[in-house]
Write a protein that holds these residues in place. Structure first.
Motif, PDB file in Angstrom:
ATOM      1  N   LYS A  96       0.831  -1.204   0.000  1.00 62.83           N
ATOM      2  CA  LYS A  96       0.000   0.000   0.000  1.00 62.83           C
ATOM      3  C   LYS A  96       0.864   1.253   0.000  1.00 62.83           C
ATOM      4  N   LYS A  97       1.906   1.205   0.829  1.00 61.08           N
ATOM      5  CA  LYS A  97       2.816   2.338   0.883  1.00 61.08           C
ATOM      6  C   LYS A  97       3.503   2.541  -0.464  1.00 61.08           C
ATOM      7  N   THR A  98       3.936   1.415  -1.066  1.00 57.32           N
ATOM      8  CA  THR A  98       4.568   1.500  -2.394  1.00 57.32           C
ATOM      9  C   THR A  98       3.593   2.037  -3.430  1.00 57.32           C
ATOM     10  N   ALA A  99       2.321   1.559  -3.344  1.00 64.54           N
ATOM     11  CA  ALA A  99       1.296   2.031  -4.289  1.00 64.54           C
ATOM     12  C   ALA A  99       1.048   3.522  -4.117  1.00 64.54           C
ATOM     13  N   GLU A 100       1.007   3.978  -2.836  1.00 62.30           N
ATOM     14  CA  GLU A 100       0.816   5.413  -2.591  1.00 62.30           C
ATOM     15  C   GLU A 100       1.988   6.217  -3.141  1.00 62.30           C
ATOM     16  N   GLU A 101       3.205   5.681  -2.925  1.00 65.28           N
ATOM     17  CA  GLU A 101       4.371   6.368  -3.469  1.00 65.28           C
ATOM     18  C   GLU A 101       4.332   6.405  -4.990  1.00 65.28           C
ATOM     19  N   ALA A 102       3.918   5.235  -5.574  1.00 57.14           N
ATOM     20  CA  ALA A 102       3.789   5.194  -7.034  1.00 57.14           C
ATOM     21  C   ALA A 102       2.721   6.169  -7.519  1.00 57.14           C
ATOM     22  N   GLU A 103       1.596   6.241  -6.783  1.00 59.31           N
ATOM     23  CA  GLU A 103       0.520   7.169  -7.161  1.00 59.31           C
ATOM     24  C   GLU A 103       0.996   8.615  -7.060  1.00 59.31           C
ATOM     25  N   ASN A 104       1.731   8.912  -5.959  1.00 59.69           N
ATOM     26  CA  ASN A 104       2.268  10.268  -5.820  1.00 59.69           C
ATOM     27  C   ASN A 104       3.263  10.588  -6.927  1.00 59.69           C
ATOM     28  N   SER A 105       4.086   9.578  -7.255  1.00 60.96           N
ATOM     29  CA  SER A 105       5.058   9.781  -8.344  1.00 60.96           C
ATOM     30  C   SER A 105       4.330  10.010  -9.672  1.00 60.96           C
ATOM     31  N   ALA A 106       3.284   9.176  -9.896  1.00 61.47           N
ATOM     32  CA  ALA A 106       2.508   9.341 -11.132  1.00 61.47           C
ATOM     33  C   ALA A 106       1.822  10.702 -11.175  1.00 61.47           C
ATOM     34  N   SER A 110       2.480  13.431 -13.826  1.00 58.86           N
ATOM     35  CA  SER A 110       1.360  13.990 -14.581  1.00 58.86           C
ATOM     36  C   SER A 110       1.353  15.515 -14.517  1.00 58.86           C
ATOM     37  N   GLU A 111       1.603  16.039 -13.296  1.00 57.56           N
ATOM     38  CA  GLU A 111       1.655  17.498 -13.158  1.00 57.56           C
ATOM     39  C   GLU A 111       2.814  18.081 -13.969  1.00 57.56           C
ATOM     40  N   MET A 112       3.957  17.403 -13.914  1.00 59.38           N
ATOM     41  CA  MET A 112       5.103  17.870 -14.694  1.00 59.38           C
ATOM     42  C   MET A 112       4.798  17.807 -16.191  1.00 59.38           C
ATOM     43  N   PHE A 113       4.127  16.716 -16.602  1.00 57.21           N
ATOM     44  CA  PHE A 113       3.772  16.571 -18.017  1.00 57.21           C
ATOM     45  C   PHE A 113       2.775  17.651 -18.443  1.00 57.21           C
ATOM     46  N   ASP A 114       1.749  17.867 -17.575  1.00 50.52           N
ATOM     47  CA  ASP A 114       0.772  18.922 -17.889  1.00 50.52           C
ATOM     48  C   ASP A 114       1.452  20.283 -17.970  1.00 50.52           C
ATOM     49  N   SER A 115       2.356  20.539 -17.009  1.00 50.01           N
ATOM     50  CA  SER A 115       3.066  21.816 -17.027  1.00 50.01           C
ATOM     51  C   SER A 115       3.924  21.946 -18.280  1.00 50.01           C
ATOM     52  N   ALA A 116       4.630  20.848 -18.603  1.00 50.20           N
ATOM     53  CA  ALA A 116       5.471  20.876 -19.810  1.00 50.20           C
ATOM     54  C   ALA A 116       4.620  21.020 -21.059  1.00 50.20           C
ATOM     55  N   THR A 117       3.462  20.315 -21.085  1.00 46.75           N
ATOM     56  CA  THR A 117       2.560  20.415 -22.242  1.00 46.75           C
ATOM     57  C   THR A 117       2.020  21.830 -22.391  1.00 46.75           C
ATOM     58  N   THR A 118       1.588  22.405 -21.245  1.00 45.35           N
ATOM     59  CA  THR A 118       1.072  23.785 -21.285  1.00 45.35           C
ATOM     60  C   THR A 118       2.137  24.757 -21.762  1.00 45.35           C
ATOM     61  N   LYS A 119       3.335  24.599 -21.212  1.00 41.06           N
ATOM     62  CA  LYS A 119       4.439  25.488 -21.610  1.00 41.06           C
ATOM     63  C   LYS A 119       4.776  25.288 -23.087  1.00 41.06           C
ATOM     64  N   THR A 120       4.797  24.009 -23.512  1.00 43.68           N
ATOM     65  CA  THR A 120       5.092  23.722 -24.924  1.00 43.68           C
ATOM     66  C   THR A 120       4.034  24.316 -25.830  1.00 43.68           C
TER      67      THR A 120
END
Length: 343
Positions: A96-106, A110-120
């Motif tokens: 569960k902890k690993t899944a939460e970490e994976a979810e937070n990482s995802a 996702s936020e980084m991708f959205d930010s990069a997409t918006t900037k692009t």
């Protein structure tokens, strides 16, 4: 007592006490011993029952012991199961902890991708806008250059047309016969009406197709061999043909003719006001000043006192800007204004 029954013990005790004969027993004691015997028998019976019950109880205890052993094994199994469950819970917690970490990482990705997409997208839109603006500017410049070049070419073509028509005159209103010789008809007209003889032509013909039932004769286009003959006819025609239904006009390309038609109302109004008027090709002079309407391509509203007359002497720079190349070339030739067409 486990190997010998209670009754045997009592019997042996009776023999020792009273001997081997039943008769030698005292009577008084006989009752007591019988009672004791009965009591002991009852005790024996009860003890037998107790023994039986003990055996049954033993069996039951043995069963209980077996069950307790089973319970112990079950307890051991439960303890082992609990240990395994604890281990599974720890592993699940870790998963569960690993899944939460994976979810937070995802989520972070996702936020980084959205930010990069918006900037692009923003950068791309900005780049496209800048490129589009540059292309629009280049396109406008190219269009302006093409339009300017087209105007120059059109001006050159119009000037060439005008030069090719320089020796031409158009005669309107001369009666027409089906099988006539246009040159002979025109020579006769010039001799009778204008008193001009021995004029040489390169070409003489009527304009358009012959219409048998048309009341209006077709115009005659004549190309003179000599410009002096053409000018003699053109300058004499207004005086000789005044009041008649015949007109003599210069021939111009359609572009110049359209501009001249827009100037005719202004010229007639100026004449009615007793002002000096001269129309040279598509340039109108009123009292020696160039008449410059804002747009000669549109019909001009005639005013009693034209206000769009500018003097080239008072404002030479502005007048120079209004003149085109063909206008300057035209003004180099000293030409007298032609008679306008009748409208």
């Amino acid at each position: 007592m486990a190997d010998t029954s209670i009754s045997q013990v009592l019997s042996e005790s009776h023999t020792v006490i009273y001997g081997g004969s039943e008769e030698s027993k005292p009577q008084a004691n006989e009752v007591s011993l019988g009672m004791i015997h009965e009591t002991l028998v009852r005790i024996e019976s009860r003890l037998s029952n107790i023994e039986t019950n003990s055996v049954s109880l033993e069996k039951r205890l043995h069963i209980i012991e077996n069950k307790m052993n089973n319970i112990d094994r079950l307890s051991e199994n439960l303890a082992s199961l609990e240990t395994k469950m604890s281990k599974v819970e720890r592993e699940m917690h870790q998963v569960k902890k690993t899944a939460e970490e994976a979810e937070n990482s995802a989520k972070t990705i996702s936020e980084m991708f959205d930010s990069a997409t918006t900037k692009t997208e923003r950068d791309l839109k900005k780049c496209l806008k800048e490129e589009s603006s540059k292309l629009d500017e280049k396109f406008k410049i190219s269009i302006q250059a093409i339009e300017k070049r087209n105007e120059e070419i059109q001006s050159s073509v119009t000037d060439l047309k005008s030069r090719s028509m320089r020796d031409n005159l158009i005669f309107s209103g001369i009666p027409e016969n089906r099988n006539e010789d246009c040159e002979v008809v025109l020579q006769d007209f010039l001799d009778r009406k204008l008193n001009i003889q021995d004029v040489s032509f390169e070409r003489v013909h009527r304009m358009g197709k012959y219409r048998e039932y048309s009341e209006k004769p077709r115009n005659i286009v004549a190309k003179f061999s000599f410009y002096k003959d053409r000018e003699k006819v053109r300058t004499r025609a207004p005086r000789k043909l005044k009041g008649s239904q015949i007109w003599v006009n210069e021939q111009f390309p359609p572009e110049i003719e359209d501009r001249r038609k827009n100037l005719y109302p202004v010229m007639r109004q100026a004449k009615a006001d007793n002002r000096r008027v001269k129309l040279v090709r598509d340039i109108l002079y009123i009292d020696g000043q160039i008449y410059a309407p804002e747009d000669t391509s549109k019909p001009h509203t005639v005013n009693e006192n034209p206000t769009h007359v500018r003097s080239s002497a008072q404002n030479p720079g502005h007048a120079q800007n209004k003149k085109t190349t063909e206008d300057r070339q035209l003004l180099k030739r000293a030409r007298i204004g032609s008679t306008p067409e009748r409208t």
